[in-house]
Design a protein around this motif. Sequence first.
Motif, short mmCIF file in Angstrom:
data_model
loop_
_atom_site.label_atom_id
_atom_site.label_comp_id
_atom_site.label_asym_id
_atom_site.label_seq_id
_atom_site.Cartn_x
_atom_site.Cartn_y
_atom_site.Cartn_z
N THR A 161 47.21 48.40 35.28
CA THR A 161 45.77 46.95 34.92
C THR A 161 45.96 46.95 33.22
OG1 THR A 161 44.55 49.04 33.77
CG2 THR A 161 45.29 48.92 36.85
N HIS A 168 45.69 40.14 40.12
CA HIS A 168 44.95 38.54 40.23
C HIS A 168 45.86 38.17 39.33
CE1 HIS A 168 43.23 34.84 40.15
NE2 HIS A 168 42.82 34.60 38.58
N THR A 169 45.87 38.43 38.38
CA THR A 169 47.08 38.70 36.90
C THR A 169 48.49 39.21 36.61
OG1 THR A 169 45.58 40.18 35.25
CG2 THR A 169 44.96 37.36 35.75
N PHE A 214 39.53 42.49 39.64
CA PHE A 214 41.53 41.69 39.21
C PHE A 214 42.14 42.76 39.55
CE2 PHE A 214 39.36 38.32 37.09
CZ PHE A 214 40.51 37.66 37.05
N SER A 257 39.73 41.46 44.17
CA SER A 257 38.64 41.45 45.23
C SER A 257 38.60 42.10 46.60
CB SER A 257 38.03 39.93 44.98
OG SER A 257 37.98 39.54 44.04
N GLY A 302 45.79 36.18 30.94
CA GLY A 302 46.82 36.39 32.37
C GLY A 302 48.47 36.41 31.77
N TYR A 306 40.05 43.46 29.06
CA TYR A 306 39.39 43.41 29.83
C TYR A 306 38.62 43.40 30.81
CZ TYR A 306 40.87 38.60 32.74
OH TYR A 306 40.77 37.46 33.46
N TRP A 365 41.61 36.07 43.72
CA TRP A 365 40.55 36.42 42.68
C TRP A 365 39.08 35.43 43.58
CZ3 TRP A 365 37.42 34.31 37.79
CH2 TRP A 365 36.57 35.61 37.54
#
Length: 620
Positions: free
Chosen positions: A259, A279-280, A305, A309, A418, A436, A589
């Motif tokens: 993460t 997502h990133t 993230f 989602s 990101g 984050y 996301w």
Amino acid sequence: MRLTVAQALVRFLAAQYTERDGERHRLIAATWGVFGHGNVAGIGQALIEEDGMPFHQGRNEQAMVHAAVGYARQRNRLSAHAVTTSIGPGATNLVTGAALATINHLPVLLLPGDTFATRPADPVLQQLQVPHAGDVSVNDCLRPVSRSFDRIVRPEALIPAALEAMRVLADPAATGAVTLALPQDVQAEAYDWPARFFAERTWRIRRASPDEAELDAAVAAIAGAARPLIVAGGGVRHSRAEEALADLASLTGIPVASTQAGKGVLPHGHPQDVGAVGHTGTAVANHLARTADVVLGVGTRWTDFTTASGTLFGHPSVRFVNLNTAAFDAHKQTALPLVADAREGIEQLHALLDPHHVPAHYVHEYAEEKLRWEARVTAAYAAPDEDARPTQTQVLGVLDTLVDADDILINAAGSLPGDLHKLWRTRSRDQYHVEYGYSCMGYEIPAAIGVLLAAPGRPVWALVGDGTYLMNPTEIVTAVQERLPLKLVILQNHGYASIGGLSEAVGAERYGTDYRLRAADGGFTGPPLPVDLGANAASLGMRVLRPRTIRDLREALADARAATDPTCVYVETETADSVSGPPPAQAWWDVPVAEISTRPSAVKAREEYDRHVTARRRHL
């Protein structure tokens, strides 16, 4: 011992320690403050009276909390700072910083002044009057963002309140912002304190062992998996479990994705490190997440993230095992919980899984995918024309060639998190410092100051875009005052690049995201604003370097890294194209799109949104 409440509190704080694995640390190592009428005669006078507490002068109350949080994260939550403010706006300015600390499980002690407990006159300056609740003040805004809140309306109430505050700060499962609201009259009131209250006290940090039945269930699930994956969160770092995790990954061959808070717990060159997830994330980590049948989450809160989602972990029978010191987080994703200290839990998993190893073809698969991703990173970093203006990813690429394991990079918001999560090649356990959980614009500069205080002698970089810089540049003055060699990189792209891209993706057409003069048609479509952020940084006391090309940038960053004074590298960046920019998002996301619209861009974006939503699932 007769002292004022403020004097007693400062003396008490100076005598508090933590201990873990035989190492002892000051629990409250220093106090930050901006003084006003609500704390200058109480806490302010006490800090002069009691010389056992170092003091740092802040410029903005929110920024002081960020500095304290940066310090606490760098010190693995074993040492923290206190922050004192006046009544009114000084106190309410703490709210954003407190939320950031609590969301990220990082300890900070907040000591806001409060209105008179004795009510000699109502209302006093800056008092909020609530007709139906006479005991409410603006400090009550801090209740929902604090892990512990108390208001000291009598001197003797300080004793249990201060002890409880220390307990929460030192508890890995409960820590966050802790608030002791201090009415200004009570701060100055004298009381006869028991001497024992000021004796040195050590708060021992427990390494909780996992329950035997939970451990057996976790081992059975992992050993029975065909495609297991480990997702490492910030709890690995806080527990100092990096070496244990590396040993477990090497033993079993299970790939490790990270993460934002967990990135760096394995160096990027470790064979089992597959980079960022979500997502990133990287293509390899997200592919493994989509096909994993068992996912071991270690010290992660499973934010949207990370899970894309709720669309990322797509195996029909995927199961989660969550190793976490907090039971609340251990039960997320309807997981098999393993409530324990991260290092203790990993070591016991290691002992029971030995000599289990995943199939060789699985290792070969993710090793090959990792090589392909590394090639994409190299391409994004590449700068074939040394005389061109750099893109944002090329700035990271140049920095990548200059740093070593000692350097620490700090970021929190914009498009940089990101890019950093996907691309940055971490070299040490604490090099990657991206906040984050709250993604707070304005965190970077004060947090860098906290890290410099926690890790003197190490190069510390605050990486910010122009939007973030404008939110909170004030602590540059503090860095200058403290003679701290802050290395600030300002990327000037004339707007909110991250939200601009998101705006375009959701059909909002980048409305209100560019920093441009208002045009005749009423929109912000004129020329870029004539703003010189480098001149602003210089006016606050920094030495400013202004590279214009990639060649200049290389020299400027090297100069900044060697500098012993606060130095800013101010660089205008070129907009990246699909070739020179970072790889696109590898997972979705959820940002809801207008269900109806007359704008074609929004209609198209809604169609795309509806397509992604169908992939969401609840893990039951």
